[in-house]
Write an enzyme that holds these catalytic residues in place. Structure first.
Site, PDB file in Angstrom:
ATOM      1  CB  ILE A 149      36.950  -2.877   1.172  1.00 50.48           C
ATOM      2  CG1 ILE A 149      35.482  -2.453   1.276  1.00 50.48           C
ATOM      3  CG2 ILE A 149      37.381  -2.958  -0.296  1.00 50.48           C
ATOM      4  CD1 ILE A 149      35.186  -1.075   0.709  1.00 50.48           C
ATOM      5  CB  CYS A 150      40.961  -5.344  -0.159  1.00 49.34           C
ATOM      6  SG  CYS A 150      42.460  -6.059  -0.872  1.00 49.34           S
ATOM      7  CD  GLN A 151      46.336  -4.283   4.545  1.00 52.57           C
ATOM      8  OE1 GLN A 151      46.221  -3.135   4.109  1.00 52.57           O
ATOM      9  NE2 GLN A 151      47.504  -4.756   4.966  1.00 52.57           N
TER      10      GLN A 151
END
Length: 368
Positions: A149-151
């Site tokens: 998720i994301c980073q």
């Protein structure tokens, strides 16, 4: 025709009285709420391993196993995993468990100045690598599915490229790959964070990390707030007032605020890599990003990949996520654009049905 002055004034008094009554009712509701009532990340889980401040959890199953390969959720360092487990009816975690998935989680904890020397090398090649090996030992599998998720999606992408033999499937959500793909995007509002990151003087990044040892969570919170200033200005005196007398909607609002306020400091050395080597120099997509003495070649990703991104994402422009498709070695690649924002993809009541249908079905089809 203009409404008579007396009638307009009476209408104003009526609306005012109703608003005062709503406000008092809301105050009664707020008075009965305590911090422990605003529970986020509450889905039951068991601690399996701890290294430094990093913890590996296994979620307690809630349904018959439908996907055999264990799934490890990897969130980023700039926020907390609790966004994916906000409350029972807005929880990716609970929804995946209900679909019979063996779900695991890495919690990075709350890094401080003592973690100033930790690099992305440490997070990818040490913490994630050890977690994957522990999951394999516990379950008897030789591979896991990574859900980034994301980073955290960047971390899992790097891990899949460096250790493809340990990754069965790679699921990415709102993950930046080409950090410069937004430069020619006409929807500039979706790339404000990228523009700001690229505009930072490298020596200023060094000064902050050298002085503080971290990129402060409060600093990043202020940056994210400034990206949508009107939303930040009106949520407490307009949005909150509209729902203050509705306890269910108020609790959702408070849980979101609790997640937003719980932003850890980002370890300094990893922050330098994140800002300078990725946001500014765009090394990952150009096969120039190095971890533990090895170049991260995206072409080495040969396992099935599901890439989900948000079309209205103001933090990770869709073009930055879509860039992955033409760079990996896998022929089993699927993109899923969804009409939500960066956070809304996980917490919107409308997105839950779509997200929880896409991921389990995709995993089941590849769970030989």
């Amino acid at each position: 025709m203009t409404e008579p002055r007396e009638t307009a004034f009476n209408s104003f008094l009526k609306d005012f009285a109703e608003n005062v009554g709503k406000f008092h009712k809301g105050m009664e509701v707020l008075a009965g709420i305590r911090d422990e009532n605003v529970d986020v990340g509450a889905t039951p889980k068991t601690l399996v391993m701890r290294r430094d401040k990093v913890e590996l959890f296994r979620y307690e199953p809630t349904a018959k196993r439908a996907v055999e390969t264990p799934v490890l959720i990897v969130y980023g360092l700039m926020g907390r995993y609790t966004m994916a487990d906000l409350q029972p009816d807005r929880s990716l975690v609970r929804s995946l468990l209900a679909k019979g998935i063996d779900l695991w989680l890495i919690d990075w904890g709350k890094p401080g100045r003592a973690e100033r020397w930790l690099t992305m090398d440490d997070y990818v090649d040490d913490y994630i690598h050890e977690a994957v090996h522990r999951i394999c030992r516990e379950t008897g599998h030789d591979k896991v599915t990574l859900l980034g998720i994301c980073q955290g999606g960047v971390f899992t992408t790097c891990y899949a490229a460096l250790h493809p033999e340990k990754v069965k499937n790679l699921v990415l959500t709102i993950t930046p790959i080409d950090f410069h793909a937004d430069i020619d995007d006409p929807a500039a509002i979706q790339g404000l964070l990228n523009i700001w990151m690229r505009s930072l003087a490298p020596e200023d990044i060094d000064r902050m990390v050298d002085a503080l040892g971290v990129i402060p969570g409060e600093f990043m919170s202020s940056i994210f707030s400034l990206m949508r200033p009107m939303d930040s200005l009106t949520k407490y005196n307009v949005d909150l007032f509209r729902i203050v007398d509705d306890k269910d909607r108020l609790m959702t609002f408070l849980r979101m605020e609790k997640w937003l306020a719980d932003r850890p400091d980002h370890p300094g050395a990893a922050g330098r890599q994140w800002l300078k080597e990725l946001y500014q120099e765009n090394r990952l997509v150009e096969d120039r990003f190095e971890l533990s003495g090895r170049i991260v070649h995206l072409r080495a990703i040969d396992m099935p990949v599901l890439n989900i991104f948000a079309l209205n994402d103001h933090i990770i422009p869709p073009a930055c996520s879509k860039a992955l498709g033409g760079k990996i070695g896998s022929t089993d690649y699927k993109e899923v654009p969804l009409p939500y924002g960066h956070v809304g993809l996980f917490v919107s009541s409308n997105s839950q049905d779509k997200l929880i249908k896409i991921i389990p079905e995709w995993l089941r089809a590849r769970d030989s």
